[in-house]
Design a protein around this motif. Structure first.
Motif, PDB file in Angstrom:
ATOM      1  N   UNK A   1     -33.312  25.628   1.651  1.00 44.56           N
ATOM      2  CA  UNK A   1     -32.607  26.741   2.283  1.00 44.56           C
ATOM      3  C   UNK A   1     -33.353  28.047   2.041  1.00 44.56           C
ATOM      4  N   UNK A   2     -33.293  28.917   3.041  1.00 49.13           N
ATOM      5  CA  UNK A   2     -33.899  30.233   2.937  1.00 49.13           C
ATOM      6  C   UNK A   2     -32.848  31.278   3.303  1.00 49.13           C
ATOM      7  N   UNK A   3     -32.925  32.436   2.674  1.00 50.35           N
ATOM      8  CA  UNK A   3     -31.958  33.490   2.943  1.00 50.35           C
ATOM      9  C   UNK A   3     -32.593  34.861   2.846  1.00 50.35           C
ATOM     10  N   UNK A   4     -32.065  35.789   3.621  1.00 47.39           N
ATOM     11  CA  UNK A   4     -32.524  37.176   3.610  1.00 47.39           C
ATOM     12  C   UNK A   4     -31.306  38.075   3.522  1.00 47.39           C
ATOM     13  N   UNK A   5     -31.321  39.000   2.596  1.00 49.74           N
ATOM     14  CA  UNK A   5     -30.288  40.031   2.520  1.00 49.74           C
ATOM     15  C   UNK A   5     -30.981  41.384   2.521  1.00 49.74           C
ATOM     16  N   UNK A   6     -30.321  42.355   3.147  1.00 47.63           N
ATOM     17  CA  UNK A   6     -30.953  43.667   3.279  1.00 47.63           C
ATOM     18  C   UNK A   6     -29.895  44.753   3.361  1.00 47.63           C
ATOM     19  N   UNK A   7     -30.267  45.908   2.869  1.00 45.80           N
ATOM     20  CA  UNK A   7     -29.497  47.140   3.023  1.00 45.80           C
ATOM     21  C   UNK A   7     -30.515  48.245   3.270  1.00 45.80           C
ATOM     22  N   UNK A   8     -30.431  48.888   4.438  1.00 48.29           N
ATOM     23  CA  UNK A   8     -31.501  49.774   4.857  1.00 48.29           C
ATOM     24  C   UNK A   8     -30.945  51.038   5.508  1.00 48.29           C
ATOM     25  N   UNK A   9     -31.403  52.177   5.028  1.00 46.50           N
ATOM     26  CA  UNK A   9     -31.020  53.457   5.619  1.00 46.50           C
ATOM     27  C   UNK A   9     -31.803  53.679   6.911  1.00 46.50           C
ATOM     28  N   UNK A  10     -31.086  53.838   8.047  1.00 41.89           N
ATOM     29  CA  UNK A  10     -31.737  54.016   9.336  1.00 41.89           C
ATOM     30  C   UNK A  10     -32.003  55.478   9.651  1.00 41.89           C
ATOM     31  N   UNK A  11     -31.104  56.335   9.255  1.00 41.77           N
ATOM     32  CA  UNK A  11     -31.219  57.773   9.481  1.00 41.77           C
ATOM     33  C   UNK A  11     -30.248  58.450   8.531  1.00 41.77           C
ATOM     34  N   UNK A  12     -30.189  59.746   8.598  1.00 40.11           N
ATOM     35  CA  UNK A  12     -29.268  60.464   7.736  1.00 40.11           C
ATOM     36  C   UNK A  12     -27.840  59.983   7.983  1.00 40.11           C
ATOM     37  N   UNK A  13     -27.189  59.494   6.920  1.00 41.48           N
ATOM     38  CA  UNK A  13     -25.809  59.032   6.933  1.00 41.48           C
ATOM     39  C   UNK A  13     -25.618  57.654   7.564  1.00 41.48           C
ATOM     40  N   UNK A  14     -26.677  57.049   8.131  1.00 45.97           N
ATOM     41  CA  UNK A  14     -26.534  55.740   8.770  1.00 45.97           C
ATOM     42  C   UNK A  14     -27.176  54.660   7.896  1.00 45.97           C
ATOM     43  N   UNK A  15     -26.425  53.575   7.640  1.00 45.94           N
ATOM     44  CA  UNK A  15     -26.891  52.485   6.789  1.00 45.94           C
ATOM     45  C   UNK A  15     -26.642  51.141   7.485  1.00 45.94           C
ATOM     46  N   UNK A  16     -27.666  50.276   7.476  1.00 46.54           N
ATOM     47  CA  UNK A  16     -27.512  48.932   8.024  1.00 46.54           C
ATOM     48  C   UNK A  16     -27.549  47.925   6.880  1.00 46.54           C
ATOM     49  N   UNK A  17     -26.630  46.946   6.915  1.00 49.41           N
ATOM     50  CA  UNK A  17     -26.619  45.865   5.938  1.00 49.41           C
ATOM     51  C   UNK A  17     -26.565  44.541   6.685  1.00 49.41           C
ATOM     52  N   UNK A  18     -27.202  43.527   6.135  1.00 45.50           N
ATOM     53  CA  UNK A  18     -27.193  42.221   6.781  1.00 45.50           C
ATOM     54  C   UNK A  18     -27.598  41.130   5.825  1.00 45.50           C
ATOM     55  N   UNK A  19     -27.198  39.903   6.137  1.00 53.04           N
ATOM     56  CA  UNK A  19     -27.633  38.731   5.378  1.00 53.04           C
ATOM     57  C   UNK A  19     -27.680  37.536   6.328  1.00 53.04           C
ATOM     58  N   UNK A  20     -28.574  36.607   6.017  1.00 55.10           N
ATOM     59  CA  UNK A  20     -28.768  35.423   6.853  1.00 55.10           C
ATOM     60  C   UNK A  20     -29.246  34.281   5.971  1.00 55.10           C
ATOM     61  N   UNK A  21     -28.524  33.166   6.012  1.00 55.27           N
ATOM     62  CA  UNK A  21     -28.873  31.982   5.238  1.00 55.27           C
ATOM     63  C   UNK A  21     -29.037  30.804   6.198  1.00 55.27           C
ATOM     64  N   UNK A  22     -30.172  30.116   6.083  1.00 55.28           N
ATOM     65  CA  UNK A  22     -30.498  29.044   7.013  1.00 55.28           C
ATOM     66  C   UNK A  22     -30.891  27.791   6.247  1.00 55.28           C
ATOM     67  N   UNK A  23     -30.363  26.638   6.681  1.00 53.98           N
ATOM     68  CA  UNK A  23     -30.697  25.350   6.100  1.00 53.98           C
ATOM     69  C   UNK A  23     -31.871  24.778   6.879  1.00 53.98           C
ATOM     70  N   UNK A  24     -33.056  24.735   6.243  1.00 54.14           N
ATOM     71  CA  UNK A  24     -34.253  24.244   6.916  1.00 54.14           C
ATOM     72  C   UNK A  24     -34.211  22.737   7.118  1.00 54.14           C
TER      73      UNK A  24
END
Length: 578
Positions: free
Chosen positions: A520-543
């Motif tokens: 299994x592989x997974x990616x999690x992220x929290x990223x500031x896109x601009x002032x006051x804007x934040x993107x969060x995401x996660x993805x887990x995949x069974x290879x």
């Protein structure tokens, strides 16, 4: 008026909290408190008021715990969106009954969900919160939370009830309950409980939970009594659980009683006694049940200083079983097992000045070695009630046992060797750590289900590496030195550009886990896109099965005075089962 002050056409700024506003008149009196006429309030910065509240009158009395607002209007920019002729608000930290902030969300399972908590401050030491929750796809649900606190005890009761699920065809009732308690009985005695239950396997997946994740497979029910002193520990515990989804059932411990005793016996040596009494049963009526008694007296000699550690110990392991419902198996009704075990462990720590990518550092070299002997006795006529195989990561090499529980104790005649090296900078921060270890078997293993088919274990490696100031890597691996194949591995690679810009990549691999391969592989992220804007995401995949296990993405706007977030998720769902 004595000790009174009147201010007209004023601008005000709060000192200890963020907030400011305007007022036509502000009256301040020692006996009357604060009275604001035709005033406004916002926590947004000056000249950037995203929202504000205007009111005809705001009154804060010195002898009251709540302020009163009359004819309030709530504005977003200059657009009025809400009018309230009257409401009150708390002005101190005293708990008070009233309506709390609502919770609004939306997903494909519940549809639009609106939850409105209503808080009842019954007494200083207990309270109750009612939370009606309307879901467009499911119907009306009632959630309740009761909390209590005494001098020696604290606890919480949660009940959730959905009388008729609109998304199911048979008007199914769905519920969840939770009881948590912790307290002291006398000076050394403690009692604790954690009891959970629900109506069906997919309750958490369909309706969500504040206490469990959608991927959880067991719902636990535990009740325990404990005694602690300087030399004696005693614990009696009932451990039951409910299996969620299509997973094999396991044995319950009803009850499990443990007693541990430790005392010095002179010349630096210690006497230790570990004992346990447990009764195991399964929800499957055809499965055997068992009463197990175990006692393990140990004499040990520990020694430790700043640069070395030494331990020598000898143990007798005696276990007795009374097994029932064993007519159609190879198990015996009444059986005992007595084993002898001896262990000698030693480690050293050396260090020297070194250079780490051009900077001064300290390098350590930490060898450790252990000899372990455990006698053999046939255990094939004993059931497996709380026993599963353990993986030998680097720390597990020195554990000396391949199984959880007591139903299988592997015979050992082995030497374990391990080495750890670290680079530590001048700020005493660990920048790099590498550990390597392996077990060398001096005799073939005879216990059924043990893993010593070769003359050595897989090579266990563990790496922690702070790569510069932004990258951090952690990896574990077990590699067979006979076949040169990776048996088990995990990798976590993290990139942190700043406090609000983080990406983490994870990979997990197990060649054989209950006859299945895990990849299994997974990616999690929290990223500031601009002032006051934040993107969060996660993805887990069974290879291995080529499917997404879980995915989530969300977008959030947050300023100093307000925030809003949007998110969506998908999760593999178990078949519905009552």
């Amino acid at each position: 008026m004595t000790n009174a002050l009147l201010i007209e056409k004023s601008l005000y700024q709060l000192n200890k909290v963020q907030g400011h506003g305007k007022a036509e008149k502000i009256g301040i009196g020692e006996n009357t408190g604060i009275n604001l006429i035709e005033s406004s309030f916002t926590s947004c910065p000056v000249n950037d008021e995203v929202w504000r509240i205007q009111a005809s009158n705001i009154k804060i009395s010195p002898d009251q715990s709540r302020g009163v607002v009359k004819h309030a209007r709530f504005y977003i920019k200059d657009i009025p969106v809400l009018y309230l002729p009257y409401f009150s608000f708390p002005i101190n930290d005293q708990r008070q009954s009233g309506i709390l902030y609502p919770s609004i969300s939306s997903n494909s399972s519940t549809g639009l969900s609106v939850e409105q908590p209503v808080y009842w401050n019954i007494a200083p030491n207990y309270d109750l919160t009612f939370s009606p929750r309307f879901m467009t796809e499911r119907g009306l649900q009632l959630k309740t939370e009761f909390r209590y606190l005494t001098e020696e005890h604290t606890g919480q009761v949660n009940i959730e009830y959905l009388p008729s699920d609109q998304d199911l065809n048979d008007d199914t009732e769905r519920y969840f309950y939770r009881f948590v308690h912790s307290g002291k009985i006398g000076e050394n005695w403690q009692i604790n409980a954690d009891i959970n239950g629900l109506s069906d396997d997919n309750y958490i997946v369909d309706l969500g939970s504040d206490y469990y994740n959608r991927a959880d497979t067991h719902l636990y029910k535990t009740l325990g009594l404990s005694y602690f002193s300087q030399s004696l520990d005693f614990t009696a515990q009932f451990r039951d659980f409910e299996v969620l989804g299509d997973h094999p059932d396991s044995y319950r411990a009803l009850p499990e009683i443990r007693l541990n005793y430790l005392t010095p016996i002179g010349l630096g040596a210690e006497f230790q006694l570990n004992s346990e009494l447990a009764y195991f049963e399964s929800a499957e009526l055809d499965n055997p049940t068992a009463t197990r008694f175990h006692i393990a007296p140990t004499v040990r000699y520990p020694f430790q200083n700043q640069w070395s550690e030494f331990l020598a110990e000898a143990t007798i392991l005696h276990t007795r079983y009374l097994q029932k419902n064993v007519q159609n198996s190879t198990l015996e009704k009444n059986i005992s097992r007595t084993l002898g075990q001896a262990k000698v462990y030693g480690s050293l720590a050396f260090e020297r000045p070194a250079s780490w990518f051009g900077t001064e550092a300290t390098q350590t070299f930490e060898p450790k070695v252990q000899y372990l002997y455990t006698s053999f006795e046939d255990q094939s006529n004993i059931g497996q009630y709380d026993t599963t195989r353990l993986f030998n990561d680097f720390a597990g090499l020195f554990r000396g046992q391949e199984f959880t529980g007591l139903d299988r104790i592997s015979d050992n005649n082995q030497i374990t060797v391990g080495i750890t090296s670290r680079f530590i900078d001048n700020n005493n921060q660990e920048r790099f750590k590498l550990s390597l270890g392996q077990i060398f078997y001096l005799k073939d293993n005879q216990v059924v289900d043990a893993s010593k088919n070769d003359d050595r274990s897989a090579l266990a490696a563990e790496l922690d590496w702070q790569i510069g100031s932004k990258w951090f890597a952690h990896t574990q691996a077990q590699v067979s030195t006979i076949t040169d194949r990776v048996e088990r591995s995990s990798l976590s690679l993290e990139y942190q550009l700043s406090k609000n810009k983080i990406i983490q990549i994870n990979h997990r691999y197990v060649r054989d886990l209950s006859s299945e391969k895990i990849n299994q592989v997974g990616i999690t992220a929290s990223w500031s896109l601009a002032k006051n804007w934040q993107w969060v995401g996660r993805w887990y995949h069974d290879l291995e099965q080529n499917r997404t296990v879980e995915s989530y993405t969300g977008l959030q706007y947050e300023s100093c005075c307000w925030n809003v977030s949007f998110g969506g998720s998908t999760l593999f769902k178990q078949p519905f089962r009552q």
